[in-house]
Design a protein around this motif. Sequence first.
Motif, PDB file in Angstrom:
ATOM      1  N   THR A  87       0.557  -1.152  -0.178  1.00  0.00           N
ATOM      2  CA  THR A  87       0.027   0.064  -0.011  1.00  0.00           C
ATOM      3  C   THR A  87       0.774   1.179   0.172  1.00  0.00           C
ATOM      4  O   THR A  87       0.357   2.410  -0.310  1.00  0.00           O
ATOM      5  CB  THR A  87      -0.959   0.077   1.321  1.00  0.00           C
ATOM      6  N   LEU A  88       2.078   1.331   0.577  1.00  0.00           N
ATOM      7  CA  LEU A  88       2.701   2.580   0.662  1.00  0.00           C
ATOM      8  C   LEU A  88       3.042   3.117  -0.427  1.00  0.00           C
ATOM      9  O   LEU A  88       3.029   4.316  -0.674  1.00  0.00           O
ATOM     10  CB  LEU A  88       3.795   2.502   1.484  1.00  0.00           C
ATOM     11  N   PRO A  89       3.574   2.399  -1.660  1.00  0.00           N
ATOM     12  CA  PRO A  89       3.800   3.379  -2.884  1.00  0.00           C
ATOM     13  C   PRO A  89       2.322   3.854  -3.493  1.00  0.00           C
ATOM     14  O   PRO A  89       2.625   5.051  -4.065  1.00  0.00           O
ATOM     15  CB  PRO A  89       4.043   2.195  -3.949  1.00  0.00           C
ATOM     16  N   HIS A  90       1.300   3.473  -3.492  1.00  0.00           N
ATOM     17  CA  HIS A  90       0.178   4.245  -3.902  1.00  0.00           C
ATOM     18  C   HIS A  90      -0.711   4.780  -2.767  1.00  0.00           C
ATOM     19  O   HIS A  90      -1.591   5.837  -3.252  1.00  0.00           O
ATOM     20  CB  HIS A  90      -0.561   3.134  -4.621  1.00  0.00           C
ATOM     21  N   ALA A  91      -0.953   4.297  -1.765  1.00  0.00           N
ATOM     22  CA  ALA A  91      -1.809   4.782  -0.886  1.00  0.00           C
ATOM     23  C   ALA A  91      -1.383   4.754   0.645  1.00  0.00           C
ATOM     24  O   ALA A  91      -1.858   3.799   1.269  1.00  0.00           O
ATOM     25  CB  ALA A  91      -3.166   3.833  -0.971  1.00  0.00           C
ATOM     26  N   PRO A  92      -0.853   5.738   0.920  1.00  0.00           N
ATOM     27  CA  PRO A  92      -0.191   5.964   2.541  1.00  0.00           C
ATOM     28  C   PRO A  92      -1.365   6.130   3.507  1.00  0.00           C
ATOM     29  O   PRO A  92      -1.286   5.297   4.781  1.00  0.00           O
ATOM     30  CB  PRO A  92       0.454   7.190   2.664  1.00  0.00           C
ATOM     31  N   ALA A  93      -2.623   6.401   3.142  1.00  0.00           N
ATOM     32  CA  ALA A  93      -3.659   6.484   4.211  1.00  0.00           C
ATOM     33  C   ALA A  93      -3.977   4.968   4.460  1.00  0.00           C
ATOM     34  O   ALA A  93      -4.753   4.709   5.646  1.00  0.00           O
ATOM     35  CB  ALA A  93      -4.704   7.294   3.742  1.00  0.00           C
ATOM     36  N   GLY A 131      -4.471   2.882   7.797  1.00  0.00           N
ATOM     37  CA  GLY A 131      -5.446   1.962   8.426  1.00  0.00           C
ATOM     38  C   GLY A 131      -5.363   0.788   8.555  1.00  0.00           C
ATOM     39  O   GLY A 131      -5.596   0.221   9.545  1.00  0.00           O
ATOM     40  N   CYS A 132      -4.501   0.023   7.832  1.00  0.00           N
ATOM     41  CA  CYS A 132      -4.106  -1.201   8.184  1.00  0.00           C
ATOM     42  C   CYS A 132      -3.172  -1.471   9.422  1.00  0.00           C
ATOM     43  O   CYS A 132      -3.551  -2.403  10.045  1.00  0.00           O
ATOM     44  CB  CYS A 132      -3.069  -1.903   6.824  1.00  0.00           C
ATOM     45  N   VAL A 133      -2.405  -0.755   9.669  1.00  0.00           N
ATOM     46  CA  VAL A 133      -1.824  -0.363  10.932  1.00  0.00           C
ATOM     47  C   VAL A 133      -2.623  -0.437  12.078  1.00  0.00           C
ATOM     48  O   VAL A 133      -2.272  -1.183  13.038  1.00  0.00           O
ATOM     49  CB  VAL A 133      -0.507   0.620  10.954  1.00  0.00           C
ATOM     50  N   VAL A 134      -3.453   0.359  11.872  1.00  0.00           N
ATOM     51  CA  VAL A 134      -4.593   0.614  13.056  1.00  0.00           C
ATOM     52  C   VAL A 134      -5.119  -0.641  13.302  1.00  0.00           C
ATOM     53  O   VAL A 134      -5.481  -1.158  14.400  1.00  0.00           O
ATOM     54  CB  VAL A 134      -5.603   1.915  12.554  1.00  0.00           C
ATOM     55  N   VAL A 135      -5.698  -1.351  12.181  1.00  0.00           N
ATOM     56  CA  VAL A 135      -6.517  -2.577  12.352  1.00  0.00           C
ATOM     57  C   VAL A 135      -5.522  -3.706  13.115  1.00  0.00           C
ATOM     58  O   VAL A 135      -6.047  -4.394  13.795  1.00  0.00           O
ATOM     59  CB  VAL A 135      -7.220  -2.930  11.074  1.00  0.00           C
ATOM     60  N   LEU A 136      -4.529  -3.795  12.524  1.00  0.00           N
ATOM     61  CA  LEU A 136      -3.620  -4.846  12.923  1.00  0.00           C
ATOM     62  C   LEU A 136      -3.047  -4.554  14.449  1.00  0.00           C
ATOM     63  O   LEU A 136      -3.072  -5.461  15.141  1.00  0.00           O
ATOM     64  CB  LEU A 136      -2.208  -4.850  12.103  1.00  0.00           C
TER      65      LEU A 136
END
Length: 81
Positions: free
Chosen positions: A44-50, A54-59
Motif C-alpha cells: 500500500t505505501l507506494p500508492h495509498a499511504p492512508a 488504516g491497515c496498521v491501526v486494524v492490526l
Amino acid sequence: MPRDDRYWFPAKRYGWGWGPPNNWQGWAVLVGFVALVVVAAAITLPHAPARFIGCVVVLGVLLTAVCWWKGEPPRWRWGGD
C-alpha cells in the motif's frame, strides 16, 4: 519476576500494559504482526499511504485484543509486585 506460562504476554514491571512474549505462541503472534505490517507497507505505501495507516491501526487493534485475551490482566504496576 516469575515466569507464568499461562500467559503469552506478561505484564510490564512498571506502568500499564504487556511486555515481551513469554512463550512461542506469543512470539508467533508478534512475528505475524510484524510480517503483516511489512506486507501492508510493501503493497500500500507506494500508492495509498492512508490505506497503510488504516491497515496498521486494524492490526494494532487485533494485536491489543490478543494481548488482552491471552496476556496477564493489565493494571498499573510500580515494580514492587
